[in-house]
Write a protein that holds these residues in place. Structure first.
Motif, PDB file in Angstrom:
ATOM      1  N   GLY A 286      22.422  29.495  19.478  1.00 40.84           N
ATOM      2  CA  GLY A 286      21.945  30.656  20.152  1.00 40.84           C
ATOM      3  C   GLY A 286      22.745  31.793  19.996  1.00 40.84           C
ATOM      4  N   VAL A 287      23.875  31.704  18.867  1.00 39.32           N
ATOM      5  CA  VAL A 287      24.881  32.829  18.659  1.00 39.32           C
ATOM      6  C   VAL A 287      24.129  33.951  17.989  1.00 39.32           C
ATOM      7  N   THR A 288      24.447  35.179  18.505  1.00 43.45           N
ATOM      8  CA  THR A 288      23.660  36.480  18.016  1.00 43.45           C
ATOM      9  C   THR A 288      24.756  37.336  17.479  1.00 43.45           C
ATOM     10  N   ILE A 289      24.015  38.185  16.727  1.00 42.07           N
ATOM     11  CA  ILE A 289      24.953  39.320  16.462  1.00 42.07           C
ATOM     12  C   ILE A 289      25.604  40.128  17.418  1.00 42.07           C
ATOM     13  N   GLY A 290      24.845  40.162  18.685  1.00 45.95           N
ATOM     14  CA  GLY A 290      25.646  40.765  19.961  1.00 45.95           C
ATOM     15  C   GLY A 290      27.003  40.090  20.133  1.00 45.95           C
ATOM     16  N   ASP A 291      26.842  38.737  20.096  1.00 45.73           N
ATOM     17  CA  ASP A 291      28.142  38.027  20.445  1.00 45.73           C
ATOM     18  C   ASP A 291      29.198  38.352  19.521  1.00 45.73           C
TER      19      ASP A 291
ATOM     20  N   PRO B 152      22.026  44.997  20.903  1.00 46.94           N
ATOM     21  CA  PRO B 152      22.821  44.785  22.264  1.00 46.94           C
ATOM     22  C   PRO B 152      23.887  44.019  22.391  1.00 46.94           C
ATOM     23  N   LEU B 153      25.062  44.406  23.048  1.00 46.44           N
ATOM     24  CA  LEU B 153      26.351  43.624  22.923  1.00 46.44           C
ATOM     25  C   LEU B 153      26.159  42.338  23.947  1.00 46.44           C
ATOM     26  N   GLU B 154      26.548  41.436  23.822  1.00 49.21           N
ATOM     27  CA  GLU B 154      26.180  39.973  24.379  1.00 49.21           C
ATOM     28  C   GLU B 154      27.448  39.340  24.584  1.00 49.21           C
ATOM     29  N   ASN B 155      27.688  38.312  25.579  1.00 52.35           N
ATOM     30  CA  ASN B 155      28.651  37.782  25.510  1.00 52.35           C
ATOM     31  C   ASN B 155      28.268  36.370  25.934  1.00 52.35           C
ATOM     32  N   ARG B 156      27.986  35.499  24.825  1.00 48.93           N
ATOM     33  CA  ARG B 156      27.575  33.940  25.038  1.00 48.93           C
ATOM     34  C   ARG B 156      29.051  33.169  24.699  1.00 48.93           C
ATOM     35  N   VAL B 157      29.843  34.130  24.188  1.00 44.25           N
ATOM     36  CA  VAL B 157      31.195  33.157  24.251  1.00 44.25           C
ATOM     37  C   VAL B 157      31.685  32.770  25.365  1.00 44.25           C
TER      38      VAL B 157
ATOM     39  N   THR C 296      23.239  28.800  15.170  1.00 46.38           N
ATOM     40  CA  THR C 296      23.424  29.977  14.448  1.00 46.38           C
ATOM     41  C   THR C 296      24.952  30.321  14.524  1.00 46.38           C
TER      42      THR C 296
ATOM     43  N   GLY D 235      15.948  35.815  18.006  1.00 47.54           N
ATOM     44  CA  GLY D 235      17.139  35.040  18.261  1.00 47.54           C
ATOM     45  C   GLY D 235      18.470  35.244  17.498  1.00 47.54           C
ATOM     46  N   LEU D 236      18.312  35.982  16.573  1.00 46.90           N
ATOM     47  CA  LEU D 236      19.595  36.359  15.679  1.00 46.90           C
ATOM     48  C   LEU D 236      20.157  37.622  15.918  1.00 46.90           C
ATOM     49  N   MET D 237      19.177  38.661  16.157  1.00 45.99           N
ATOM     50  CA  MET D 237      19.793  39.976  16.647  1.00 45.99           C
ATOM     51  C   MET D 237      19.938  40.107  18.144  1.00 45.99           C
ATOM     52  N   GLY D 238      19.594  39.081  18.980  1.00 44.49           N
ATOM     53  CA  GLY D 238      19.816  39.280  20.383  1.00 44.49           C
ATOM     54  C   GLY D 238      18.821  40.318  21.178  1.00 44.49           C
TER      55      GLY D 238
END
Lengths: 337, 798
Positions: free
Chosen positions: A217-222, B476-481, A302, B416-419
């Motif tokens: 689930g890693v995205t461009i947003g990350d 969108p910015l995300e933070n799944r890290v 991903t 899924g890839l673009m969030g």
């Protein structure tokens, strides 16, 4: 007799006040308490005095003796304290200080370390790989087909047909994923090589830092968030990034990230070539073919990857205009940082 | 790829300011690296009305005119043309402004009459050759109107950095398609119908493709009755905006269509083709050909060529041959519009070092479907511009014909890839704008990929298309890290960090030298042939021939840094480097890359200071660095018996870790610095760090509870007896009560027997069990003195 004693007492106080050093103090002591001193004289007079006066007179002389002794002692303490604090002749606090030779990190090494620290704070660990690499790891596994124009941007030093000097730190991605199951989150710093003529903005050997995060689930947003965080840590809290589409064989979608020109703030100036933005780094989502090459299932994970040029970072931050300075190692340059 | 906006507007409407367009294209993935404004060269000129025209008082052939150019007052202009008359409308260049060719007319007096500009002739404007008088206009436009309203044009040139995956962007139509997608505007394709009057039945061109894999499509067309001549102005202008010089209408049209469509074409003079046939084959062994640049090249059987019945007439996809060139006298041509295997073209282009517009496109992959379109476009233009009659039927050989590619795109994968959270309709619409028709199919959207997008082969490629058109900046910015993965440090990182700290503390400046090494440096170091440092990695294509090797030792690079600094007057140097060296290993593909540490010291032991004169560096300063390293690497020990070819014998030690020699330290041989003007002592060490270094947990030692007793000795030590032996003897004899033995002075000189030195040594005695008595200490001292006397014949200085 009494007025004489009182006179002597007040004279002593005056003289004591005028004493400037220990020698004068000693002379004063001798004049008053010495064998032929003033007090000795008084005691002699006491013998000659009328008996009725003697007790009062004796008492007064003893009182004076005590005053003199205490006065001398106090003065002595004061004078010796003064002597301890006294500075040698010609003392000058403005003379240069003394310190041993100072050691420093090379600016590139320091910047690299700082960048690693920023990513370490975001949970990235360091991984390493060889600089003398195989064509497979440097190109094929990274989705560069043999004999393809995508290799043109990476002028390569060859040892033989199969062995070359890595042109980027990206082979470390492949080596790391081959040996570690997902999730992975690494940075791979190190030297890379391009066979191009050296000038003020091109070097044949330079440093890169590769980043890789692969998980479900890693995205461009990350990716955007991570790199923005990096830019703000490195360039300051107001740093702005923009991402524009680009092409790298081993990422898709691919992007180049630009940082808003710190000199003109986006107005356009000489430093940013009039565009308001400064090209900073390349990045993208790991290409499914790279996952396949390392045995990862692109349906399950991903990830994003990025590559940062360390010289470029140092040049941007310190306003260095000639990349050759880094390898020249002139200590007058190195000692500025 | 240079793009003229004036030209691009032929295919799509563009309302945006050029810089705005450049920015939008950049954010779409067409990185615009430069925007150049090319102003209309006629902009500085004005339309003027001649008000009066009198003979010049001092010159018969000159006239003095007053001309209205829209300013408050008319200008005085002296004119030499015989045809100037009052009432004429004429082109004026005001004084101080440039003509189209750059010439600036100055204000001044001509034979005593003031002239504030010039009335221009056709030749002065670059609009024609005749110059027997001024140009007379009949526009009816108001005086003062810029002449650019009548002539010339303004243009903007965008310099687009086209990435290797997008050969479709190497033509105007491709770029126009992106502009149309970006702004949602219609695309106007250029006309390709050949006028019916120009079509004629002709005998076919015999085409023989030896290997269809080499040439998926070869479309030939015969054109007859061509009149080779100069191209019209509009065509010249287009080519000039691309930096090309017009040649003749045939060549110019093929070049124009190459840029317009991105598809390279080639024209042969049909009369020069032996047997009138075309053969697409590999070059024969030993074959040579002469290119249209009149250069003879040797061909390789890996090269694809176009041949006639006898010989090569063109290096396929790269460059035409001199033997089949269209010339002024050509009447019949065969137009090639083909598609070749990209790898073949790339191989030939690289081997022959011939970079051409055609090869650049073919090696990135040409669009086979575009071959016919481009061919028809050329034919239409040649019918118009060269009076050509065109074969009604092309000879189209298309062995590589393939059904359009269909790729399944899952909307969930996009999101899924673009969030993002886009719905199918939105994704479909984005694809449609890019001319990627999609329909709902089992498993997702079935997207039909047109032939001009060869790069779109898999789902991920379509996701990138959606992402870039949607806009990376809108993702969108995300933070799944999240911190589910903890950063750890490698042991090598820990050791390096501690070494950097230690060496900084020792006053050393880190340097980073080149990984390359001069091949001669190992000889200068006097290394024997079997030394491991001789196992160098050699580059096949070095940047400069003498730096063809990867460094196998750090020393040569350190010496380079030393010399650079010496030559610039920096003579106090305390340098260190931590870096990899590269050594071939038998039986492995890749070399070893152990990390080494090198230190180099020269100059003074301390910085010069007013309190104390600086003393020159000595061997002891180098050994101080070694001791600093021993703090981190407790198993590091000097081996005084060692010798090292690059060091002065006797002033050299090997560095051991356990049994293994890992490096050396010592005084460098002066011959290594022979090219320095002044001789200086340079101390250096180099060691392999790959043994690691984490010393592990050290045990705490309790602080002493009882006082120590000191005994100072002056020992008479003969030259040649190493201090190390004296110290060992003392330590051994001193027993467990001897805590420490330190050398605090060495004296040589008067009062001593020749060949001796007096060593001042302090012994520190202490017991962990209680306060020592003088008697106990002296007992140990006596043992020490006896041992010194007995084993070393060292006695107290009397």
């Amino acid at each position: 007799m009494q007025p004489e004693i009182e006179h002597l007492a007040s004279r002593f106080r005056e003289e004591l006040a005028g004493v400037a050093d220990e020698r004068a103090l000693e002379e004063l002591r001798i004049r008053y308490l010495g064998r032929k001193g003033a007090l000795a004289g008084l005691f002699q007079d006491l013998g000659k005095a009328a008996a009725a006066e003697r007790p009062a007179m004796g008492k007064a002389i003893h009182a004076l003796e005590q005053v003199v002794a205490e006065g001398l002692a106090a003065r002595k303490t004061a004078l010796s304290a003064c002597a301890e604090e006294r500075l040698p002749a010609g003392f000058d606090p403005s003379l240069p200080g003394r310190r041993p030779w100072r050691g420093r990190r090379h600016i590139l090494s320091a910047v690299l370390e700082e960048i690693i620290d920023i990513f370490r704070g975001m949970g990235f660990s360091v991984a390493e790989g060889p600089e003398v690499e195989t064509d497979y790891y440097n190109f094929q596994a990274l989705n560069f087909p043999a004999n393809h124009p995508s290799r043109d941007s990476q002028d390569t030093f060859y040892v033989d047909d199969e062995v070359l000097l890595r042109t980027h730190t990206s082979p470390v991605q492949v080596r790391y994923m081959e040996t570690h199951p997902a999730p992975v989150r690494i940075v791979a710093p190190g030297r890379v090589y391009r066979n191009e003529a050296v000038d003020a903005s091109h070097a044949a050997e330079f440093f890169q830092l590769e980043g890789l995060y692969v998980d479900a689930g890693v995205t461009i947003g990350d990716l955007k968030t991570t790199l923005r965080q990096f830019a703000r840590e490195f360039f300051g809290p107001r740093a702005e990034l923009r991402f524009r589409p680009h092409f790298f064989p081993f990422t898709e979608p691919s992007a180049e990230a630009d940082v808003l020109c710190f000199n003109c703030g986006g107005e356009g100036c000489r430093i940013c070539g009039g565009t308001g933005w400064i090209e900073l780094l390349g990045a993208g989502m790991v290409h499914p073919n790279v996952f396949r090459a390392v045995g990862y299932d692109p349906e399950r994970v991903t990830g994003f990857a990025f590559g940062i040029g360390i010289e470029r970072m140092a040049m941007q931050r310190y306003g260095i205009e000639d990349i050759r300075l880094f390898l020249e190692n002139d200590v007058r340059f190195l000692s500025q940082f | 790829m240079l793009i003229s906006l004036d030209w691009l507007r032929q295919y799509v409407d563009i309302e945006e300011e050029p810089r705005r367009l450049a920015e939008d294209l950049t954010m779409l993935g067409l990185n615009v690296e430069g925007v150049e404004h090319r102003p209309n060269p006629f902009a500085p000129l004005r339309i003027g009305r001649v008000l009066t025209c009198e003979r010049h008082p001092n010159a018969d052939r000159l006239s003095v005119c007053t001309v209205d150019i829209g300013e408050a007052a008319p200008r005085d202009i002296v004119c030499g043309a015989p045809n100037v008359r009052a009432g004429q409308e004429v082109p004026i260049i005001p004084a101080g402004e440039p003509l189209p060719d750059g010439t600036v007319i100055k204000k001044g007096k001509i034979r005593g009459a003031l002239s504030e500009g010039m009335i221009c002739s056709v030749r002065e404007l670059g609009l024609g050759a005749e110059a027997d008088g001024i140009m007379v206009l009949e526009s009816g436009l108001a005086p003062g109107t810029p002449l650019s309203a009548l002539f010339g044009h303004e243009d903007w040139i965008l310099d687009i950095d086209v990435t290797p995956n997008r050969p479709d962007q190497l033509g105007y139509l491709g770029v126009a398609r992106e502009v149309a997608a970006r702004y949602e505007r219609p695309l106007r394709l250029p006309a390709t119908e050949i006028p019916a009057a120009a079509l004629a039945a002709m005998e076919p061109v015999p085409v023989d493709i030896e290997d269809p894999a080499d040439c998926p499509r070869y479309l030939a067309r015969r054109l007859r009755d061509v009149t080779v001549g100069p191209s019209p102005a509009w065509l010249c202008r287009r080519l000039e905006s691309m930096g090309l010089r017009p040649i003749n209408n045939i060549v110019d049209v093929t070049n124009f269509v190459l840029f317009e469509t991105g598809h390279p074409l080639h024209a042969f003079d049909a009369a020069k083709l032996a047997g009138g046939r075309i053969v697409i084959r590999r070059a024969r062994p030993g074959e040579t050909t002469v290119t249209l640049e009149e250069k003879e090249v040797a061909l390789d059987p890996a090269d694809l060529v176009i041949a006639d019945a006898e010989r090569t007439v063109c290096i396929a996809g790269v460059m035409g041959g001199a033997n089949s060139l269209v010339t002024e006298s050509s009447r019949e041509i065969i137009l090639e519009s083909a598609c070749f295997h990209p790898g073949l073209i790339r191989g030939t282009r690289q081997r022959l070092d011939l970079t051409t517009d055609a090869a650049y496109r073919f090696e990135r992959g040409a669009d086979a479907e575009m071959a016919d379109f481009a061919s028809r476009r050329v034919c239409r233009l040649l019918a118009e511009l060269a009076g050509a009659r065109v074969a009604a039927e092309p000879d189209d050989h298309y062995p590589g014909r393939a059904a359009p590619r269909k790729v399944i795109l899952r909307v969930a994968k996009v999101n899924g890839l673009m969030g993002t959270d886009l719905d199918a309709a939105t994704v479909e619409h984005l694809l449609e704008r890019l001319q990627l028709p999609a329909e709902t199919a089992p498993g997702g959207l079935a997207v039909t990929v047109p032939s001009f997008r060869r790069d779109l082969a898999a789902e991920i490629d379509l996701i990138e298309e959606v992402a870039r058109l949607y806009g990376y900046d809108r993702l969108p910015l995300e933070n799944r890290v999240r911190n589910t993965l903890y950063a750890t440090r490698l042991p090598e990182e820990r050791l390096a960090a501690r070494l950097h700290e230690a060496l900084r503390g020792l006053g050393c400046q880190e340097v980073i030298a080149s990984s390359f090494m001069d091949a001669r440096s190992l000889d200068a170091m006097r290394l024997p042939g079997d030394d491991p440092r001789r196992r160098v990695v050699v580059l096949r294509n070095p940047l400069v021939s003498f730096n063809a090797q990867m460094r196998s030792t750090l020393l040569p690079g350190m010496l380079e840094v030393l010399k650079t600094n010496f030559h610039r007057g920096q003579e106090e140097l305390r340098l260190y480097q931590i870096g990899r060296v590269y050594r071939r290993r038998e039986g492995t593909t890749l070399p070893d890359e152990p990390v080494h540490l090198a230190v180099l010291l020269t100059g003074h032991a301390q910085p010069a200071h007013w309190r104390q004169p600086a003393s020159a560096l000595g061997f002891a300063d180098l050994m101080g660095v070694v001791q600093g390293l021993q703090d981190l690497l407790p198993d590091l020990a000097p081996d005084y018996a060692g010798d090292e070819p690059c060091l002065v014998p006797g002033a050299a030690v090997h560095l051991l870790r356990g049994e293994a020699a890992v490096g050396w330290a010592g005084l460098l041989r002066p011959s290594l610095m022979h090219d320095l003007k002044q001789k200086r002592d340079v101390f250096a060490l180099e060691m392999d760090l790959s043994g690691g270094g984490d010393p592990g947990q050290r045990c705490f030692a309790p602080l002493p509870a009882y006082p120590a007793l000191l005994r100072d000795l002056a020992l008479l030590v003969p030259d040649g007896l190493p201090w190390r032996r004296v110290a060992e003897t003392i330590t051994e004899a001193g027993g467990r009560l001897l805590e420490r033995c330190g050398l605090f002075d060495v004296y040589r000189g008067e009062g001593l027997p020749a060949g001796h030195a007096s060593y001042a040594v302090r012994l520190v005695f202490r017991s962990p069990e209680g306060t020592l008595t003088d008697k106990q200490a002296d007992k140990q001292l006596t043992r020490v003195l006896q041992a010194l006397d007995k084993t070393l014949q060292v006695r107290l200085r009397s």
